[in-house]
Design an enzyme around this catalytic site. Structure first.
Site, PDB file in Angstrom:
ATOM      1  N   ARG A   1      47.378  37.822  63.768  1.00 27.14           N
ATOM      2  CA  ARG A   1      46.596  37.014  62.826  1.00 27.14           C
ATOM      3  C   ARG A   1      45.193  36.732  63.371  1.00 27.14           C
ATOM      4  NH1 ARG A   1      47.269  32.021  63.185  1.00 27.14           N
ATOM      5  NH2 ARG A   1      49.529  32.071  63.394  1.00 27.14           N
TER       6      ARG A   1
ATOM      7  N   TYR B   1      34.610  35.200  38.258  1.00 22.04           N
ATOM      8  CA  TYR B   1      35.957  35.763  38.132  1.00 22.04           C
ATOM      9  C   TYR B   1      36.978  34.650  37.840  1.00 22.04           C
ATOM     10  CZ  TYR B   1      40.155  38.292  39.492  1.00 22.04           C
ATOM     11  OH  TYR B   1      41.392  38.868  39.514  1.00 22.04           O
TER      12      TYR B   1
ATOM     13  N   ASP C   1      29.340  36.941  45.401  1.00 24.65           N
ATOM     14  CA  ASP C   1      30.462  37.863  45.227  1.00 24.65           C
ATOM     15  C   ASP C   1      29.861  39.192  44.761  1.00 24.65           C
ATOM     16  OD1 ASP C   1      32.518  39.410  44.124  1.00 24.65           O
ATOM     17  OD2 ASP C   1      33.674  37.679  43.462  1.00 24.65           O
TER      18      ASP C   1
ATOM     19  N   LYS D   1      38.673  46.643  44.695  1.00 27.53           N
ATOM     20  CA  LYS D   1      37.915  47.392  43.692  1.00 27.53           C
ATOM     21  C   LYS D   1      37.161  48.567  44.343  1.00 27.53           C
ATOM     22  CE  LYS D   1      39.505  43.844  41.444  1.00 27.53           C
ATOM     23  NZ  LYS D   1      38.752  42.640  41.135  1.00 27.53           N
TER      24      LYS D   1
HETATM   25  C1  LIG Z   1      39.046  41.180  41.366  1.00 28.80           C
HETATM   26  C2  LIG Z   1      37.955  40.258  41.685  1.00 28.80           C
HETATM   27  C3  LIG Z   1      38.150  39.161  42.539  1.00 28.80           C
HETATM   28  C4  LIG Z   1      39.509  38.810  43.108  1.00 28.80           C
HETATM   29  O1  LIG Z   1      39.905  39.764  44.041  1.00 28.80           O
HETATM   30  P1  LIG Z   1      41.462  40.092  44.331  1.00 28.80           P
HETATM   31  O2  LIG Z   1      41.356  41.215  45.281  1.00 28.80           O
HETATM   32  O3  LIG Z   1      42.079  40.440  43.030  1.00 28.80           O
HETATM   33  O4  LIG Z   1      42.053  38.868  44.914  1.00 28.80           O
HETATM   34  C5  LIG Z   1      37.058  38.361  42.837  1.00 28.80           C
HETATM   35  N1  LIG Z   1      35.858  38.601  42.295  1.00 28.80           N
HETATM   36  C6  LIG Z   1      35.627  39.636  41.461  1.00 28.80           C
HETATM   37  C7  LIG Z   1      34.271  39.845  40.910  1.00 28.80           C
HETATM   38  C8  LIG Z   1      36.673  40.493  41.119  1.00 28.80           C
HETATM   39  O5  LIG Z   1      36.449  41.508  40.276  1.00 28.80           O
END
Ligand SMILES: *Cc1c(COP(=O)(O)O)cnc(C)c1O
Length: 391
Positions: free
Chosen positions: A47, A99, A171, A196
């Site tokens: 961890r 999100y 983000d 993504k």
């Molecule tokens: C999918 C997404 C998240 C969350 O990420 P996870 O990997 O699903 O926890 C946060 N911000 C954006 C812009 C996203 O598209």
């Protein structure tokens, strides 16, 4: 090694390797031997640190031009760890269209723990400035919003933040460091859902965060280790591997998206297209100035007299699924899928209608994608004629 595409492939040179293997090994070890009691060791427990994960963390820090990166078991876990650097009573300004999972985290947990939040349209700089209070500590937003691709200037928002001694947290999931490097534009922390584009193959759930300042990095590390949602060595390797092809994938996402936008513009069934690559909007102007491309997500509305649900269900190559940023094209109906948790009122306020579709453009041959969409439109027309004849 100076050029970005070379950095993508090579990452940080590694020296922990007696075999000559070109890739960092997957270290499946939860614990590490101490040469003697009290010895100072680089690794003691999974961890707290793992060489495969650390390789990925250095790779993303390098690409985002930060001092240190952190890899988590999901994007949400990364956001959780970053927002946990704040304490009860602190105030954070957040983008109105962030999100949904981030909203849930904020509303169900951080607010319960007495952090304060104000939602603003971060594209509107006056609104951002007016929301600042004596206890404000940070501004958090997505530079391209989901699903309407509204663009916020990282430069302008972080300038305001600096004047008031606030952190700027971005983000950067939709753009990736290939298209925008928020830390270079003035931000302090950048976060990704690596689920993504960074991994890019719909085969792993992961998140990363990169900090520009060593003190902030130290706090995020403390949270990563203390809250504990670290990325496994196997998944770290998948993200590492995905990143190596980020450049070539993004180039194809971009060129395919541009072709699809052009095609959609020619279709009478489409009433509106949301894509920052389309000229004549503030979104386009900001994107033109601060990004190296407009991304691979295209949202569009189907005219009210056509059935948008039938349209997506009729597509053959483009799959009906949430998530985005992978090699395969995915389409979804935000109203009923990714944003279904929002109330009717909030959906309306956000401008998300039941006719809105979000298309994550993949890297397939663009001719196939366009012919798939064209078939979908022809079916809509045919259905309409049948309906009319049967009346
Ligand atoms: C999918 C997404 C998240 C969350 O990420 P996870 O990997 O699903 O926890 C946060 N911000 C954006 C812009 C996203 O598209």
């Amino acid at each position: 090694m100076t050029e970005f595409d070379t950095k993508l492939v090579h990452g940080k040179p590694q020296h922990d390797n007696n075999t000559g293997a070109v890739n960092v090994p997957i270290y499946n070890s939860s614990t590490y031997i101490y040469p003697k009691v009290g010895a100072k060791v680089d690794y003691d427990y999974e961890r707290s640190g793992n060489p495969t994960r650390n390789y990925l963390e250095e790779q993303v820090a390098l690409l985002e031009n930060g001092v240190r990166g952190f890899a988590f078991s999901s994007g949400i876990a990364a956001i959780h760890a970053v927002l946990s650097i704040f304490k009860a009573g602190d105030h954070i300004i957040i983008g109105k269209e962030i999100y949904g999972g981030t909203f849930r985290l904020v509303n169900e947990f951080f607010k319960r723990w007495d952090l304060k939040f104000t939602e603003v349209d971060t594209q509107n700089l006056e609104e951002v400035e007016q929301a600042i209070q004596p206890n404000t500590k940070a501004i958090y937003f997505e530079s391209f919003t989901n699903p309407l691709l509204k663009v916020t200037s990282v430069k302008d928002v972080s300038k305001i933040a600096k004047q008031h001694g606030l952190l700027t947290i971005v983000d950067n999931t939709f753009l990736t460091p290939y298209l925008q490097r928020p830390l270079d534009l003035g931000a302090d922390v950048v976060i990704h859902s690596a689920t993504k584009y960074l991994s890019g193959h719909s085969d792993v759930c992961a998140g990363v965060a990169v900090a520009k300042d060593p003190k902030i990095a130290e706090k995020i590390y403390f949270n990563q280790n203390s809250i504990g949602a670290v990325l496994s060595p196997e998944d770290s390797n998948l993200v590492r591997r995905g990143i190596q092809t980020l450049g070539v994938r993004m180039d194809r996402h971009l060129s395919n998206a541009a072709k699809i936008v052009k095609f959609l513009q020619s279709r009478p069934e489409v009433s509106k297209i949301y894509y920052p690559g389309i000229e004549g909007s503030l979104d386009h102007e900001i994107a033109e100035d601060e990004t190296n491309g407009y991304g691979g997500i295209v949202s569009f509305e189907i005219r009210d007299d056509f059935d948008a649900t039938k349209f997506v269900e009729g597509l053959r190559i483009i799959q009906l699924a949430v998530s985005l940023g992978a090699v395969e094209s995915l389409v979804e109906v935000p109203y009923k899928m990714s944003h279904a948790e929002l109330s009717e009122k909030d959906l309306k306020a956000a401008g998300i209608s039941h006719q809105l579709l979000r298309l994550s453009v993949g890297i397939e041959d663009p001719k196939d994608l366009i012919s798939d969409l064209a078939c979908g439109f022809e079916q809509l027309l045919a259905n309409k004629i049948v309906l009319r004849l049967s009346k």
